[in-house]
Design a protein around this motif. Structure first.
Motif, PDB file in Angstrom:
ATOM      1  N   PRO A 105       0.753  -1.160   0.105  1.00 39.59           N
ATOM      2  CA  PRO A 105      -0.059  -0.131   0.058  1.00 39.59           C
ATOM      3  C   PRO A 105       0.810   1.109  -0.070  1.00 39.59           C
ATOM      4  O   PRO A 105       1.820   1.422   0.809  1.00 39.59           O
ATOM      5  N   LEU A 106       0.513   2.284  -0.925  1.00 40.75           N
ATOM      6  CA  LEU A 106       1.210   3.471  -0.781  1.00 40.75           C
ATOM      7  C   LEU A 106       1.117   4.370   0.321  1.00 40.75           C
ATOM      8  O   LEU A 106      -0.088   4.404   0.971  1.00 40.75           O
ATOM      9  N   ARG A 107       2.121   4.715   0.985  1.00 36.02           N
ATOM     10  CA  ARG A 107       2.121   5.330   2.162  1.00 36.02           C
ATOM     11  C   ARG A 107       2.461   6.772   2.204  1.00 36.02           C
ATOM     12  O   ARG A 107       1.855   7.700   2.808  1.00 36.02           O
ATOM     13  N   THR A 108       3.582   7.139   1.552  1.00 38.16           N
ATOM     14  CA  THR A 108       3.890   8.638   1.339  1.00 38.16           C
ATOM     15  C   THR A 108       4.622   8.842   0.108  1.00 38.16           C
ATOM     16  O   THR A 108       5.068   8.015  -0.760  1.00 38.16           O
ATOM     17  N   ILE A 109       4.418  10.302  -0.505  1.00 40.60           N
ATOM     18  CA  ILE A 109       5.060  10.736  -1.618  1.00 40.60           C
ATOM     19  C   ILE A 109       5.711  11.992  -1.113  1.00 40.60           C
ATOM     20  O   ILE A 109       5.431  12.690  -0.581  1.00 40.60           O
ATOM     21  N   VAL A 110       6.862  11.886  -1.750  1.00 40.71           N
ATOM     22  CA  VAL A 110       7.704  13.048  -1.681  1.00 40.71           C
ATOM     23  C   VAL A 110       8.070  13.628  -3.152  1.00 40.71           C
ATOM     24  O   VAL A 110       8.684  12.993  -3.987  1.00 40.71           O
ATOM     25  N   ALA A 111       7.706  14.831  -3.280  1.00 39.98           N
ATOM     26  CA  ALA A 111       7.772  15.466  -4.652  1.00 39.98           C
ATOM     27  C   ALA A 111       8.590  16.643  -4.608  1.00 39.98           C
ATOM     28  O   ALA A 111       8.473  17.608  -3.581  1.00 39.98           O
ATOM     29  N   THR A 112       9.551  16.764  -5.676  1.00 46.50           N
ATOM     30  CA  THR A 112      10.570  17.767  -5.618  1.00 46.50           C
ATOM     31  C   THR A 112      10.559  18.668  -6.883  1.00 46.50           C
ATOM     32  O   THR A 112      10.560  17.848  -7.858  1.00 46.50           O
ATOM     33  N   LEU A 113      10.334  19.890  -6.921  1.00 47.52           N
ATOM     34  CA  LEU A 113      10.306  20.501  -8.259  1.00 47.52           C
ATOM     35  C   LEU A 113      11.243  21.759  -7.960  1.00 47.52           C
ATOM     36  O   LEU A 113      11.140  22.564  -7.051  1.00 47.52           O
ATOM     37  N   GLY A 114      12.371  21.850  -8.846  1.00 48.53           N
ATOM     38  CA  GLY A 114      13.255  23.059  -8.761  1.00 48.53           C
ATOM     39  C   GLY A 114      13.296  23.591  -9.951  1.00 48.53           C
ATOM     40  O   GLY A 114      12.797  23.134 -11.175  1.00 48.53           O
ATOM     41  N   GLY A 115      13.931  24.958  -9.913  1.00 49.43           N
ATOM     42  CA  GLY A 115      14.017  25.549 -11.190  1.00 49.43           C
ATOM     43  C   GLY A 115      13.163  27.012 -11.277  1.00 49.43           C
ATOM     44  O   GLY A 115      12.386  27.119 -10.410  1.00 49.43           O
ATOM     45  N   GLY A 116      13.762  27.982 -12.227  1.00 49.00           N
ATOM     46  CA  GLY A 116      13.265  29.162 -12.219  1.00 49.00           C
ATOM     47  C   GLY A 116      11.586  29.354 -12.086  1.00 49.00           C
ATOM     48  O   GLY A 116      11.189  30.512 -11.676  1.00 49.00           O
ATOM     49  N   ARG A 117      11.039  28.417 -12.662  1.00 49.63           N
ATOM     50  CA  ARG A 117       9.381  28.544 -12.810  1.00 49.63           C
ATOM     51  C   ARG A 117       8.689  27.550 -11.853  1.00 49.63           C
ATOM     52  O   ARG A 117       7.475  27.292 -12.295  1.00 49.63           O
ATOM     53  N   ALA A 118       9.387  27.526 -10.787  1.00 48.62           N
ATOM     54  CA  ALA A 118       8.723  26.669  -9.651  1.00 48.62           C
ATOM     55  C   ALA A 118       7.605  27.153  -8.812  1.00 48.62           C
ATOM     56  O   ALA A 118       7.725  27.195  -7.625  1.00 48.62           O
ATOM     57  N   MET A 119       6.973  28.161  -9.643  1.00 50.96           N
ATOM     58  CA  MET A 119       5.777  28.961  -8.821  1.00 50.96           C
ATOM     59  C   MET A 119       4.552  28.022  -8.434  1.00 50.96           C
ATOM     60  O   MET A 119       4.234  26.970  -9.263  1.00 50.96           O
ATOM     61  N   THR A 120       4.422  28.215  -7.362  1.00 46.94           N
ATOM     62  CA  THR A 120       3.244  27.071  -6.857  1.00 46.94           C
ATOM     63  C   THR A 120       2.003  27.131  -7.857  1.00 46.94           C
ATOM     64  O   THR A 120       1.478  26.135  -8.403  1.00 46.94           O
ATOM     65  N   PHE A 121       1.419  28.096  -8.551  1.00 44.60           N
ATOM     66  CA  PHE A 121       0.535  28.124  -9.279  1.00 44.60           C
ATOM     67  C   PHE A 121       0.794  27.943 -10.821  1.00 44.60           C
ATOM     68  O   PHE A 121      -0.215  28.115 -11.592  1.00 44.60           O
ATOM     69  N   ARG A 122       2.109  27.674 -11.204  1.00 46.71           N
ATOM     70  CA  ARG A 122       2.329  27.749 -12.369  1.00 46.71           C
ATOM     71  C   ARG A 122       2.933  26.362 -12.678  1.00 46.71           C
ATOM     72  O   ARG A 122       2.253  25.509 -12.752  1.00 46.71           O
ATOM     73  N   ASN A 123       4.084  25.956 -12.659  1.00 46.28           N
ATOM     74  CA  ASN A 123       4.814  24.629 -12.877  1.00 46.28           C
ATOM     75  C   ASN A 123       4.466  23.794 -11.596  1.00 46.28           C
ATOM     76  O   ASN A 123       4.241  22.791 -11.775  1.00 46.28           O
ATOM     77  N   GLY A 124       4.374  24.377 -10.707  1.00 43.89           N
ATOM     78  CA  GLY A 124       3.667  23.648  -9.274  1.00 43.89           C
ATOM     79  C   GLY A 124       2.646  23.166  -9.417  1.00 43.89           C
ATOM     80  O   GLY A 124       2.428  21.990  -8.827  1.00 43.89           O
ATOM     81  N   THR A 125       1.660  23.523 -10.414  1.00 47.18           N
ATOM     82  CA  THR A 125       0.531  22.993 -10.273  1.00 47.18           C
ATOM     83  C   THR A 125       0.451  21.316 -11.027  1.00 47.18           C
ATOM     84  O   THR A 125      -0.248  20.482 -10.630  1.00 47.18           O
ATOM     85  N   HIS A 126       1.470  21.288 -11.948  1.00 46.18           N
ATOM     86  CA  HIS A 126       1.721  19.872 -12.667  1.00 46.18           C
ATOM     87  C   HIS A 126       2.290  18.870 -11.436  1.00 46.18           C
ATOM     88  O   HIS A 126       1.743  17.837 -11.104  1.00 46.18           O
ATOM     89  N   MET A 127       3.088  19.338 -10.415  1.00 43.07           N
ATOM     90  CA  MET A 127       3.612  18.534  -9.542  1.00 43.07           C
ATOM     91  C   MET A 127       2.584  18.026  -8.546  1.00 43.07           C
ATOM     92  O   MET A 127       2.507  17.116  -8.070  1.00 43.07           O
ATOM     93  N   ILE A 128       1.685  19.058  -7.990  1.00 38.92           N
ATOM     94  CA  ILE A 128       0.625  18.854  -7.108  1.00 38.92           C
ATOM     95  C   ILE A 128      -0.394  18.069  -7.578  1.00 38.92           C
ATOM     96  O   ILE A 128      -0.836  17.244  -6.880  1.00 38.92           O
ATOM     97  N   ASP A 129      -0.778  18.248  -8.932  1.00 41.52           N
ATOM     98  CA  ASP A 129      -1.668  17.343  -9.645  1.00 41.52           C
ATOM     99  C   ASP A 129      -1.035  15.851  -9.564  1.00 41.52           C
ATOM    100  O   ASP A 129      -1.837  15.016  -9.638  1.00 41.52           O
ATOM    101  N   ASN A 130       0.345  15.725  -9.939  1.00 36.33           N
ATOM    102  CA  ASN A 130       0.871  14.330 -10.033  1.00 36.33           C
ATOM    103  C   ASN A 130       0.626  13.714  -8.728  1.00 36.33           C
ATOM    104  O   ASN A 130       0.644  12.536  -8.517  1.00 36.33           O
ATOM    105  N   ILE A 131       0.946  14.530  -7.636  1.00 34.84           N
ATOM    106  CA  ILE A 131       0.621  13.946  -6.124  1.00 34.84           C
ATOM    107  C   ILE A 131      -0.932  13.413  -5.985  1.00 34.84           C
ATOM    108  O   ILE A 131      -1.182  12.367  -5.507  1.00 34.84           O
TER     109      ILE A 131
END
Length: 286
Positions: free
Chosen positions: A105-131
């Motif tokens: 069973p899946l227990r934890t997800i650790v997601a890392t987004l780095g780089g100049g466009r790692a704004m929460t509402f911009r590229n961060g949206t992709h990562m949060i949706d992946n979660i």
């Protein structure tokens, strides 16, 4: 002016309402700034379109997200959101491996987004949706700390995603209804990275832009196996639009529905709410 030679018969408009009135569109794509998706999407749904494809994030407030969902549901409009990695064979292979029980069973997800466009509402949206894609549950609680200099962000105050300096990165935590715990780190002033570590009771899957691998214990030793997705004729945006056409013709939700995309908006607004509360654990806003 830029594309007239390629599409000489294309009509230019300065008003989306005029375009909707005159063109009789089947599908409307909304690729404007993040903070103005809602009005165009709602007007399109009310104008008789059959399918709506909206860039991520679907909206920058839950009120706007709900207006869009209601308009589409009231008018029977098929609705997809451009969280493009949901049409990635690699991410589907990783999720299928988890669903098979290979790492327990899946227990934890650790997601890392780095780089100049790692704004929460911009590229961060992709990562949060992946979660959200991997957690397969509803977010219930969050906490977060925004990048320094954004204490005034009690709501979205950006420019629609144009300049990185106008929107914050964030570090946060998400608890899902099924018990999955996710840790998100989206930091602009770091090395460019897009990676996830998906940990179960019996193993772990690492996913990044180059591929995916599963790590498990075997007789006291770590064993690593590469995850290879099946071959697909289409993926990404082409697959997204083909799926939208299928939804128009045959119904169904698809892999990136408006309802799924709303969860990402919940989390991002929850991050703002938590930061305003001193980075305390707060309920994910409804």
């Amino acid at each position: 002016e830029n594309w007239g030679a390629r599409w000489p018969n294309a009509t230019r408009y300065t008003s989306h309402k005029e375009m909707l009135d005159k063109e009789g569109l089947d599908i409307l794509g909304v690729a404007t700034g993040d903070n103005v998706h809602a009005a165009i999407a709602v007007d399109g749904a009310n104008a008789g379109i059959k399918g709506l494809y909206v860039e991520k994030p679907m909206a920058t407030s839950l009120e706007d997200a709900d207006r869009m969902l209601k308009a589409c549901e009231d008018n029977g409009v098929a609705f997809s959101v451009d969280h493009t990695r949901r049409w990635s064979p690699l991410h589907h292979k990783a999720r299928e491996t988890i669903r098979s029980g290979a790492i327990g069973p899946l227990r934890t997800i650790v997601a890392t987004l780095g780089g100049g466009r790692a704004m929460t509402f911009r590229n961060g949206t992709h990562m949060i949706d992946n979660i959200v894609f991997y957690a397969e549950s509803e977010p219930t609680k969050v906490f977060a700390q925004l990048e320094d200099g954004f204490d005034h962000w009690d709501r979205y105050r950006g420019d629609g995603g144009k300049l990185p300096e106008n929107e914050p990165g964030a570090s946060g935590y998400i608890l899902f209804k099924n018990g999955v715990r996710a840790f998100y780190n989206g930091t602009k002033e770091t090395f460019s990275e897009y990676s996830l570590r998906l940990s179960g009771t019996e193993g772990q899957i690492h996913v990044d832009e180059s591929g995916a691998e599963m790590v498990k214990q075997d007789g006291g030793e770590k064993v690593t196996r590469k995850l290879v997705p099946a071959h697909y004729q289409v993926h990404g945006l082409v697959a997204a639009y083909r799926e939208l056409i299928d939804k128009i013709e045959n119904g169904g939700d698809g892999v990136s529905s408006g309802r799924e995309a709303r969860k990402t908006v919940q989390i991002m607004i929850g991050f703002l709410k938590s930061h305003q509360a001193g980075s305390r654990l707060v309920d994910a806003p409804e």
